[in-house]
Write a protein that holds these residues in place. Sequence first.
Motif, short mmCIF file in Angstrom:
data_model
loop_
_atom_site.label_atom_id
_atom_site.label_comp_id
_atom_site.label_asym_id
_atom_site.label_seq_id
_atom_site.Cartn_x
_atom_site.Cartn_y
_atom_site.Cartn_z
N SER A 31 16.87 9.30 35.91
CA SER A 31 17.42 10.01 34.74
C SER A 31 18.11 9.06 33.77
CB SER A 31 18.39 11.12 35.18
OG SER A 31 17.74 12.08 35.95
N GLU A 32 17.57 7.87 33.63
CA GLU A 32 18.13 6.92 32.68
C GLU A 32 17.03 6.02 32.15
OE1 GLU A 32 20.67 3.82 34.33
OE2 GLU A 32 19.92 4.25 36.34
N THR A 71 23.01 7.03 31.48
CA THR A 71 22.47 8.26 32.06
C THR A 71 22.05 9.14 30.88
OG1 THR A 71 23.99 8.04 33.91
CG2 THR A 71 22.92 10.18 33.64
N TYR A 110 18.42 10.23 30.07
CA TYR A 110 16.99 10.51 29.98
C TYR A 110 16.60 11.72 30.80
CZ TYR A 110 11.92 9.71 30.09
OH TYR A 110 10.56 9.85 29.99
N SER A 111 15.86 12.62 30.16
CA SER A 111 15.29 13.77 30.86
C SER A 111 13.82 13.86 30.50
CB SER A 111 15.99 15.07 30.45
OG SER A 111 17.35 15.04 30.81
N SER A 167 12.45 14.92 35.96
CA SER A 167 13.33 13.77 36.11
C SER A 167 14.52 14.16 36.98
CB SER A 167 13.83 13.28 34.74
OG SER A 167 14.52 14.32 34.06
N GLY A 168 14.92 13.24 37.87
CA GLY A 168 16.06 13.50 38.73
C GLY A 168 15.74 14.40 39.90
#
Length: 339
Positions: free
Chosen positions: A236-237, A248, A250-251, A310-311
């Motif tokens: 997530s980055e 932190t 990014y999605s 993401s994540g």
Amino acid sequence: MFMEKVSRDFTQLKLMEYLKHALPANLSLVEELSDVLELSNDSIYRRIRGETALSVDELAAICKHFSLSFDAFLNSDEDGFVTFSYSRLNSKSDTYESYLINVLNDLRRIANFEEKQIIYAAEDIPLFYHFHHPELAAFKMFYWQKSIMNLPEFENKKFSKEIITDEFISLTDQILKCYLQIPSIEIWSDETICSTLKQIEFYWDSGIISSKGDALSICSHVESMMANIKLQAENSEKMSQGKSLAYTNYSLYLSDIMIGTNCILVDTNGVKSSYLSFNTFNTMTTNNSSFCTEIELWLGNLLKKSNLISGVAEKQRYQFFRRIEMQLEHLKGKIEESV
């Protein structure tokens, strides 16, 4: 005459209010306008308060400096008119460099804000990620100039890594670094990778990429680019060549709905701008509040119907990137088996 003055003053005040919110906190509107118009601070204050009317030349200078279209402030949100600006590309090779410089200037402006976010519905892989790999970026640049812009000097030219210049690498590096700093939500579909793979395959089949080594090298750079994006999604980055940048920010969402066009919504301290692609890589831009609200609603609806990969959602993320890996393996196999 009285009504004309009221209308003029209201429009001028509306413009000044927009500029106040559109500037990063570290910049002073008075100082910016003083530099642009070459006037004293007192003269600028009178124009900001509407006590002195802006001349046509002053309006033109302000709009050019801030990349605005003044008629956007003459239209109400209800009248159905939306004004866009865009960079004109023609059959001269230096316009591509100008295009990249405009991208860099836009990203620098966005990065200067304390509160910023980009929502990017990606019909194609976002331009910025190619810049991790100069050879891949050069291939995209070559394709656009030869097949989209139809530049005469590219008419009978074959792709070669020799077209990569130090100036090009420096410019694309700066663009990439700016984008990596800005919190972003990206919406991809299974079609997002397709245009890049089709471009490579078409140029290989047409003999425009004449070296098998060059074709396989471009594919390898695409693999590396996708591996980096996969790492971004896992953490997530945004990352640079697999290295964390301590953001932190990014999605990544996967949409089952075909996106149809590259659409970007930028939010800087609550002021929104929309960017829409046309003619492959040209971009129309508007700050019209009503239009940006419509884009925001459309993107919000698209996000609701997409899956966050993401994540979380490790299985869906693996399956998505595995499908891309398989397409790349198929293309590399085709190239390797060619005589």
